[in-house]
Design a protein around this motif. Sequence first.
Motif, short mmCIF file in Angstrom:
data_model
loop_
_atom_site.label_atom_id
_atom_site.label_comp_id
_atom_site.label_asym_id
_atom_site.label_seq_id
_atom_site.Cartn_x
_atom_site.Cartn_y
_atom_site.Cartn_z
N UNK A 223 -25.60 -39.76 23.24
CA UNK A 223 -24.98 -38.59 22.34
C UNK A 223 -24.26 -37.60 22.90
N UNK A 224 -24.17 -37.76 24.24
CA UNK A 224 -23.06 -36.84 24.99
C UNK A 224 -22.89 -37.25 26.69
N UNK A 225 -21.97 -36.96 26.92
CA UNK A 225 -21.68 -37.21 28.33
C UNK A 225 -20.60 -36.54 28.83
N UNK A 226 -20.72 -36.08 30.19
CA UNK A 226 -19.63 -35.25 30.93
C UNK A 226 -19.50 -35.26 32.29
N UNK A 227 -18.59 -35.05 32.76
CA UNK A 227 -18.13 -35.19 34.30
C UNK A 227 -17.47 -33.61 34.67
N UNK A 228 -18.16 -33.23 36.02
CA UNK A 228 -17.58 -32.00 36.38
C UNK A 228 -17.23 -32.01 37.88
N UNK A 229 -16.26 -31.48 38.33
CA UNK A 229 -15.95 -31.69 39.86
C UNK A 229 -15.55 -30.39 40.56
N UNK B 211 -16.92 -40.41 26.94
CA UNK B 211 -17.87 -41.34 25.92
C UNK B 211 -18.97 -41.86 26.67
N UNK B 212 -20.18 -42.10 26.05
CA UNK B 212 -21.47 -42.55 26.43
C UNK B 212 -21.88 -43.69 25.75
N UNK B 213 -22.08 -44.83 26.51
CA UNK B 213 -22.34 -46.09 25.67
C UNK B 213 -23.87 -46.10 25.27
N UNK B 214 -24.41 -46.61 24.37
CA UNK B 214 -25.75 -46.71 24.02
C UNK B 214 -26.54 -47.75 25.06
N UNK B 215 -27.84 -47.57 25.28
CA UNK B 215 -28.46 -48.29 26.54
C UNK B 215 -29.71 -48.98 26.13
N UNK B 216 -29.69 -50.01 26.54
CA UNK B 216 -31.14 -50.78 26.61
C UNK B 216 -31.75 -50.57 27.98
N UNK B 217 -33.01 -50.15 28.24
CA UNK B 217 -33.62 -49.99 29.46
C UNK B 217 -35.23 -50.54 29.37
N UNK B 218 -35.53 -50.89 30.43
CA UNK B 218 -37.01 -51.08 30.82
C UNK B 218 -37.69 -49.91 31.44
#
Length: 300
Positions: A145-151, A188-195
């Motif tokens: 739903x959201x992603x960001x980068x801060x430096x 942009x964040x991709x959808x994820x499949x996780x275990x």
Amino acid sequence: MSAKMRWLSVLLLFPLWMQAQSVVELTVDGGFSTFLYQTADAKRLPAFGYGAHIGYAYFFHPNVGIGTGVGFRQTAGGVHYEGEQVWQGVMDTDHEPYDHHLAIRHWHERYTAYYVEFPLALYFRVPLRHVQLRLEIGAKYGLGIHGNAKASGSLTHTGYYEKWHLWLDVDEYGFYQEDDYKPAQTLPVRNMISAFVRAGVAVPLSRVCCLLAGVHAQYGFNTAFETGGESPLGFRDDRPEGAYFHPFMTSYTSLLNTSLVSGKASPLNVGIELGVRFELSPNRYTYRHRRKYPCRCLLY
């Protein structure tokens, strides 16, 4: 199916149906978090990640059940970079050729990804006298739903003039130290499949409520962000006048878009978990309580 077979099925399944139980869980977790990308001339950094989960489970056997629910997760990580960038034979504001040196110190870039998650899991539990051991193993589909980068970090610009064998570090000519440049951008964040796996104990507070405590681990199989770009690392916009002094540089872009970071940005979370469980249909198989009765024996 004949009437006798139907009655036989009912008789066989009736004991299991009597032991069936539905539970609702509310949990939160937090701890170690990172993205498992590869870094060149840089260092991968961990961060703090957290999550929350509301789940429903149906125990069709005293020790085994299946569950689903909805959750929220924040995964974070970063990159630490130190180095020097050199632009040879460039022109200063007086059109004199020189070599521009940029020392990059303590440069940290932090990445954050947010997901809404939908799990499917097998539940296992082992009742003991006062607590219950619990284990959950399953998979999740995470909707990015959201992603960001801060430096942030320290940048020092200097210039070397070969024909005079002279080093300059004068602010008025674009040779300065900048410690307050903190670029940020949306990713942009991709959808994820996780275990995932959850393990711990359940401590009864009443016949319908348990306190949950344990550990949580989760690994994502695909990449959260695009990595492995070929964009050059530049800091033309580290000050408002930066473009005037350093037109040969590119504007800053995330390290994810440079050759410093490559491979899949697979998220990994490991942490502690706390929560509560409400048993909607408690039964006598949940915990092994020993009831004590007073002795009413007659002595002769």
